[in-house]
Write a protein that holds these residues in place. Structure first.
Motif, PDB file in Angstrom:
ATOM      1  N   ALA A 115      39.180  47.083  54.140  1.00  0.00           N
ATOM      2  CA  ALA A 115      38.031  46.178  54.028  1.00  0.00           C
ATOM      3  C   ALA A 115      37.756  45.824  52.564  1.00  0.00           C
ATOM      4  O   ALA A 115      37.313  44.710  52.262  1.00  0.00           O
ATOM      5  CB  ALA A 115      36.788  46.798  54.674  1.00  0.00           C
ATOM      6  N   LEU A 116      38.015  46.758  51.666  1.00  0.00           N
ATOM      7  CA  LEU A 116      37.881  46.485  50.236  1.00  0.00           C
ATOM      8  C   LEU A 116      38.853  45.383  49.826  1.00  0.00           C
ATOM      9  O   LEU A 116      38.479  44.434  49.117  1.00  0.00           O
ATOM     10  CB  LEU A 116      38.154  47.766  49.440  1.00  0.00           C
ATOM     11  CG  LEU A 116      38.034  47.664  47.923  1.00  0.00           C
ATOM     12  CD1 LEU A 116      36.578  47.619  47.512  1.00  0.00           C
ATOM     13  CD2 LEU A 116      38.727  48.851  47.263  1.00  0.00           C
ATOM     14  N   ILE A 117      40.071  45.477  50.298  1.00  0.00           N
ATOM     15  CA  ILE A 117      41.089  44.470  49.969  1.00  0.00           C
ATOM     16  C   ILE A 117      40.722  43.115  50.580  1.00  0.00           C
ATOM     17  O   ILE A 117      40.883  42.076  49.942  1.00  0.00           O
ATOM     18  CB  ILE A 117      42.475  44.946  50.432  1.00  0.00           C
ATOM     19  CG1 ILE A 117      42.858  46.202  49.642  1.00  0.00           C
ATOM     20  CG2 ILE A 117      43.527  43.857  50.252  1.00  0.00           C
ATOM     21  CD1 ILE A 117      44.024  46.956  50.207  1.00  0.00           C
ATOM     22  N   VAL A 118      40.191  43.137  51.799  1.00  0.00           N
ATOM     23  CA  VAL A 118      39.741  41.895  52.427  1.00  0.00           C
ATOM     24  C   VAL A 118      38.651  41.258  51.569  1.00  0.00           C
ATOM     25  O   VAL A 118      38.632  40.043  51.369  1.00  0.00           O
ATOM     26  CB  VAL A 118      39.258  42.149  53.874  1.00  0.00           C
ATOM     27  CG1 VAL A 118      38.479  40.965  54.412  1.00  0.00           C
ATOM     28  CG2 VAL A 118      40.443  42.452  54.771  1.00  0.00           C
ATOM     29  N   GLY A 119      37.750  42.071  51.038  1.00  0.00           N
ATOM     30  CA  GLY A 119      36.700  41.553  50.164  1.00  0.00           C
ATOM     31  C   GLY A 119      37.261  40.874  48.934  1.00  0.00           C
ATOM     32  O   GLY A 119      36.765  39.826  48.503  1.00  0.00           O
ATOM     33  N   VAL A 120      38.320  41.440  48.361  1.00  0.00           N
ATOM     34  CA  VAL A 120      38.974  40.818  47.201  1.00  0.00           C
ATOM     35  C   VAL A 120      39.535  39.455  47.604  1.00  0.00           C
ATOM     36  O   VAL A 120      39.367  38.463  46.888  1.00  0.00           O
ATOM     37  CB  VAL A 120      40.083  41.734  46.630  1.00  0.00           C
ATOM     38  CG1 VAL A 120      40.901  41.005  45.574  1.00  0.00           C
ATOM     39  CG2 VAL A 120      39.474  43.000  46.046  1.00  0.00           C
ATOM     40  N   SER A 121      40.164  39.388  48.764  1.00  0.00           N
ATOM     41  CA  SER A 121      40.727  38.110  49.199  1.00  0.00           C
ATOM     42  C   SER A 121      39.629  37.102  49.518  1.00  0.00           C
ATOM     43  O   SER A 121      39.794  35.906  49.281  1.00  0.00           O
ATOM     44  CB  SER A 121      41.651  38.294  50.400  1.00  0.00           C
ATOM     45  OG  SER A 121      40.922  38.666  51.541  1.00  0.00           O
TER      46      SER A 121
END
Length: 182
Positions: free
Chosen positions: A116-122
Motif C-alpha cells: 500500500a505504501l508503494i501504491v501511494g507512491v504511484s
C-alpha cells in the motif's frame, strides 16, 4: 478511477485477509473482538500507508520497491515462526490461544501494508485523490479482514493446533512470495 481504486483495495487486502483467517482459526470465544482487532489494525495501516507513500513521492520509489519484499519476509517469518514454535512447544490449551498482542498485530499490519505504501507512491505520480483512495483502501481492508476472522473461526474449531502451524507456514510463504516474486 473509482473502479480501479476498488480493485486495488481488494488486491491490497488479500495478505491481511489471509492473516485474519489465521487469527480466526484459533478463536474459541470472542470472535467479534478478533474480527474487530484484525479489521482495525489492518484497515488503519492500509489507510495510512498510501498516504505515507504519496508524501514520500517518487524520488524514493525504487528503494521502497527493492526493500518491500525482504522487509515483509523478515516480519512475516518472525511472526510465522513464533506461531509454529508456540503451537509445538506449549501445552495443548495454551498453544491454541489466538494472540492479538499489539506488538504482533503491529508487525503484521506493517508487513501486510508495504504494498500500500508503494501504491501511494504511484498515486503521487498519477495525481490521484489520495484522501479518497486511502479511505476506500482502508474501509475495504477492514471489511475483508473482519470477514476473514469469522471465516477462520468457522473452519478452524476442529483443527486448532494444526491450523496454528499451517497459519505460521502460510505467513512465512507470503513473506517469501513478497520477497522473491513480488
Amino acid at each position: 478511477m473509482i473502479v480501479e481504486i476498488l480493485l486495488i483495495s481488494v488486491s491490497l487486502a488479500m495478505d491481511a485477509f489471509a492473516v485474519s483467517i489465521g487469527k480466526g482459526l484459533c478463536t474459541h470465544k470472542n470472535t467479534l473482538k478478533t474480527a474487530l482487532v484484525c479489521g482495525l489494525w489492518f484497515g488503519a495501516f492500509q489507510t495510512i500507508m498510501p498516504l505515507l507513500g504519496y508524501f514520500l513521492g517518487t524520488a524514493i520509489s525504487q528503494f521502497i520497491q527493492q526493500c518491500s519484499g525482504p522487509v515483509a519476509l523478515v516480519l512475516l517469518a518472525i511472526v510465522g515462526a513464533n506461531m509454529i514454535r508456540e503451537a509445538l512447544s506449549k501445552k495443548e490449551e495454551e498453544a491454541l490461544s489466538c494472540s492479538l498482542d499489539s506488538r504482533e498485530m503491529f508487525m503484521l499490519a506493517i508487513a501486510t501494508s508495504i504494498d500500500a505504501l508503494i501504491v501511494g507512491v504511484s498515486y503521487a505520480a498519477l495525481n490521484v485523490n489520495i484522501v479518497l483512495a486511502s479511505i476506500v483502501i482502508g474501509v475495504i481492508t477492514f471489511i475483508i479482514c473482519f470477514t476473514g476472522a469469522f471465516i477462520g473461526n468457522k473452519i478452524g474449531t476442529k483443527w486448532e493446533k494444526p491450523s496454528a502451524i499451517v497459519g505460521g507456514i502460510v505467513l512465512i510463504l507470503i513473506g517469501i512470495k513478497a520477497c522473491f516474486f513480488g
